[in-house]
Design an enzyme around this catalytic site. Structure first.
Site, PDB file in Angstrom:
ATOM      1  N   TYR A  31      -2.024  -1.806  10.474  1.00  0.00           N
ATOM      2  CA  TYR A  31      -2.040  -1.875   8.853  1.00  0.00           C
ATOM      3  C   TYR A  31      -0.696  -1.317   8.268  1.00  0.00           C
ATOM      4  CZ  TYR A  31      -3.900  -1.374   4.068  1.00  0.00           C
ATOM      5  OH  TYR A  31      -4.085  -1.330   2.890  1.00  0.00           O
ATOM      6  N   SER A  91       0.817  -1.455  -0.074  1.00  0.00           N
ATOM      7  CA  SER A  91      -0.115  -0.056  -0.044  1.00  0.00           C
ATOM      8  C   SER A  91       0.873   1.278  -0.090  1.00  0.00           C
ATOM      9  CB  SER A  91      -0.986   0.133   1.253  1.00  0.00           C
ATOM     10  OG  SER A  91      -1.625   1.126   1.305  1.00  0.00           O
TER      11      SER A  91
HETATM   12  N1  LIG Z   1      -8.758  -0.387  -1.521  1.00  0.00           N
HETATM   13  C1  LIG Z   1      -7.665   0.516  -1.088  1.00  0.00           C
HETATM   14  O1  LIG Z   1      -7.857   1.618  -1.042  1.00  0.00           O
HETATM   15  C2  LIG Z   1      -6.313  -0.236  -0.955  1.00  0.00           C
HETATM   16  C3  LIG Z   1      -5.287   0.608  -1.069  1.00  0.00           C
HETATM   17  C4  LIG Z   1      -3.804   0.290  -0.499  1.00  0.00           C
HETATM   18  C5  LIG Z   1      -3.714  -1.260  -0.667  1.00  0.00           C
HETATM   19  N2  LIG Z   1      -4.876  -2.192  -0.646  1.00  0.00           N
HETATM   20  C6  LIG Z   1      -4.550  -3.470  -0.612  1.00  0.00           C
HETATM   21  O2  LIG Z   1      -5.119  -4.039  -1.599  1.00  0.00           O
HETATM   22  C7  LIG Z   1      -5.550  -5.580  -1.266  1.00  0.00           C
HETATM   23  C8  LIG Z   1      -7.023  -5.471  -1.707  1.00  0.00           C
HETATM   24  O3  LIG Z   1      -7.669  -4.608  -1.226  1.00  0.00           O
HETATM   25  P1  LIG Z   1      -9.155  -4.564  -1.705  1.00  0.00           P
HETATM   26  O4  LIG Z   1      -9.444  -2.965  -1.656  1.00  0.00           O
HETATM   27  O5  LIG Z   1      -9.489  -5.039  -2.765  1.00  0.00           O
HETATM   28  O6  LIG Z   1     -10.039  -5.013  -0.290  1.00  0.00           O
HETATM   29  P2  LIG Z   1     -11.519  -5.758  -0.150  1.00  0.00           P
HETATM   30  O7  LIG Z   1     -11.846  -5.607   1.114  1.00  0.00           O
HETATM   31  O8  LIG Z   1     -12.268  -5.124  -1.301  1.00  0.00           O
HETATM   32  O9  LIG Z   1     -11.079  -7.318  -0.638  1.00  0.00           O
HETATM   33  C9  LIG Z   1     -10.175  -7.915   0.089  1.00  0.00           C
HETATM   34  C10 LIG Z   1     -10.336  -9.553  -0.222  1.00  0.00           C
HETATM   35  O10 LIG Z   1      -9.700 -10.182   0.760  1.00  0.00           O
HETATM   36  C11 LIG Z   1     -10.403 -11.156   1.403  1.00  0.00           C
HETATM   37  N3  LIG Z   1      -9.966 -11.693   2.635  1.00  0.00           N
HETATM   38  C12 LIG Z   1      -9.859 -11.164   3.856  1.00  0.00           C
HETATM   39  N4  LIG Z   1      -9.438 -11.786   4.692  1.00  0.00           N
HETATM   40  C13 LIG Z   1      -8.775 -13.022   4.066  1.00  0.00           C
HETATM   41  C14 LIG Z   1      -8.165 -14.032   4.417  1.00  0.00           C
HETATM   42  N5  LIG Z   1      -7.864 -14.203   5.828  1.00  0.00           N
HETATM   43  N6  LIG Z   1      -7.681 -14.787   3.804  1.00  0.00           N
HETATM   44  C15 LIG Z   1      -8.052 -14.825   2.428  1.00  0.00           C
HETATM   45  N7  LIG Z   1      -8.968 -13.968   1.921  1.00  0.00           N
HETATM   46  C16 LIG Z   1      -9.383 -12.889   2.821  1.00  0.00           C
HETATM   47  C17 LIG Z   1     -11.872 -10.486   1.423  1.00  0.00           C
HETATM   48  O11 LIG Z   1     -12.657 -11.913   1.512  1.00  0.00           O
HETATM   49  C18 LIG Z   1     -11.958  -9.729   0.282  1.00  0.00           C
HETATM   50  O12 LIG Z   1     -12.553 -10.655  -0.764  1.00  0.00           O
HETATM   51  C19 LIG Z   1      -5.477  -5.874   0.439  1.00  0.00           C
HETATM   52  O13 LIG Z   1      -4.086  -6.289   0.636  1.00  0.00           O
HETATM   53  C20 LIG Z   1      -5.227  -4.276   0.550  1.00  0.00           C
HETATM   54  O14 LIG Z   1      -4.737  -3.908   1.994  1.00  0.00           O
HETATM   55  C21 LIG Z   1      -6.110  -1.588  -0.903  1.00  0.00           C
END
Ligand SMILES: NC(=O)c1ccc[n+]([C@@H]2O[C@H](COP(=O)([O-])OP(=O)(O)OC[C@H]3O[C@@H](n4cnc5c(N)ncnc54)[C@H](O)[C@@H]3O)[C@@H](O)[C@H]2O)c1
Length: 251
Positions: A157, A143
């Site tokens: 986080y 991130s």
């Molecule tokens: N959305 C943002 O703004 C953002 C920004 C920076 C980084 N990220 C990172 O990107 C990645 C995806 O985020 P996103 O925004 O798509 O989130 P999201 O919440 O939309 O999707 C996350 C997915 O991970 C799954 N998950 C949660 N716990 C789990 C586990 N223990 N085992 C397997 N799967 C699990 C959830 O069921 C979900 O399908 C994450 O690592 C997040 O930290 C997101």
């Protein structure tokens, strides 16, 4: 351009929703067979079904990334189903808000188990299969908050995403001579279910004010960057960090 992933096999974690779903769809569209994994079974099945319906190759398997036994089984399943493993996208993650003083030991341990230990376990179990395949590419989703302190909240986080950034560099060095590349992806704020709570709030306004491009990113804008990193176009790229953040970290 070498962005085709024809003949490659990929495992994507957290692929039922958001960035993981978009990544699974993108890799499949470029020709990879994809093992879609998540803890949300019906939603994950739906993603795999949609990929197959569009002519791609995909299957779903339940995988809680914090569970080492499930990791071993999922990697075996990918190899059994599709014959090899070339690509791992360690995408699954959760977000929480507590700061240094309000975080609890339970909250800390749960987040670290998923966001940090889960990424290590993925590499631990995928690398032997990649070695058998003659090489591979891993993308660990960190991130912008793996590199900067953000708003001073979400201590666990930030800790986990900083660790993902540095585990990536350590693993990149470890496997540099084995044709296994390891890079980290650093999204800014992306319009996924993860940030649904902040939509329409003052926090969203603050996020947009801090994003030079003045908008949230789309999951597809992260998926295409990940597709580059796992493709042969990135054959000399390892241990690097790719930011797709609308300019956030340029400030
Ligand atoms: N959305 C943002 O703004 C953002 C920004 C920076 C980084 N990220 C990172 O990107 C990645 C995806 O985020 P996103 O925004 O798509 O989130 P999201 O919440 O939309 O999707 C996350 C997915 O991970 C799954 N998950 C949660 N716990 C789990 C586990 N223990 N085992 C397997 N799967 C699990 C959830 O069921 C979900 O399908 C994450 O690592 C997040 O930290 C997101």
């Amino acid at each position: 351009m070498n962005t085709t992933l024809d003949g490659k096999v990929a495992l994507v974690t957290g692929a039922a929703l958001g960035i993981g779903e978009a990544t699974a769809r993108e890799l499949a569209a470029r020709g990879a067979a994809v093992l879609v994994t998540d803890v949300l079974d019906p939603a994950g099945e739906k993603v795999a079904r949609a990929i197959r319906k569009g002519g791609g190759k995909a299957a779903f398997r339940h995988l809680d990334v914090s569970d080492s036994r499930e990791w071993r089984k999922a990697v075996n399943a990918a190899v059994r189903k599709f014959g090899r493993l070339d690509i791992l996208v360690n995408n699954a993650g959760i977000g929480t808000y507590p700061d240094v003083e309000s975080e609890t030991v339970e909250g800390w341990n749960r987040l670290i188990a998923i966001n940090q230990t889960g990424v290590w376990l993925g590499m631990k179990y995928a690398v032997p299969a990649m070695r058998t395949a003659g090489g591979g590419a891993i993308v660990n989703v960190s991130s912008i908050f793996g590199a900067v302190g953000g708003f001073g909240g979400s201590i666990a986080y930030h800790a986990s995403k900083g660790a993902v950034r540095l585990m990536t560099k350590n693993a990149a060095i470890r496997y540099a001579t084995e044709n296994i590349r390891v890079n980290s992806m650093h999204p800014g704020f992306i319009d996924t279910p993860m940030i649904v709570e902040v939509k329409g709030t003052d926090t969203e306004a603050l996020i947009l004010a801090n994003t030079p491009m003045g908008r949230l990113g789309r999951p597809e804008e992260i998926a295409s960057a990940i597709a580059f990193l796992v493709s042969d176009d990135a054959s000399y790229v390892t241990g690097s960090e790719l930011y797709a953040d609308g300019g956030w970290t340029a400030r």
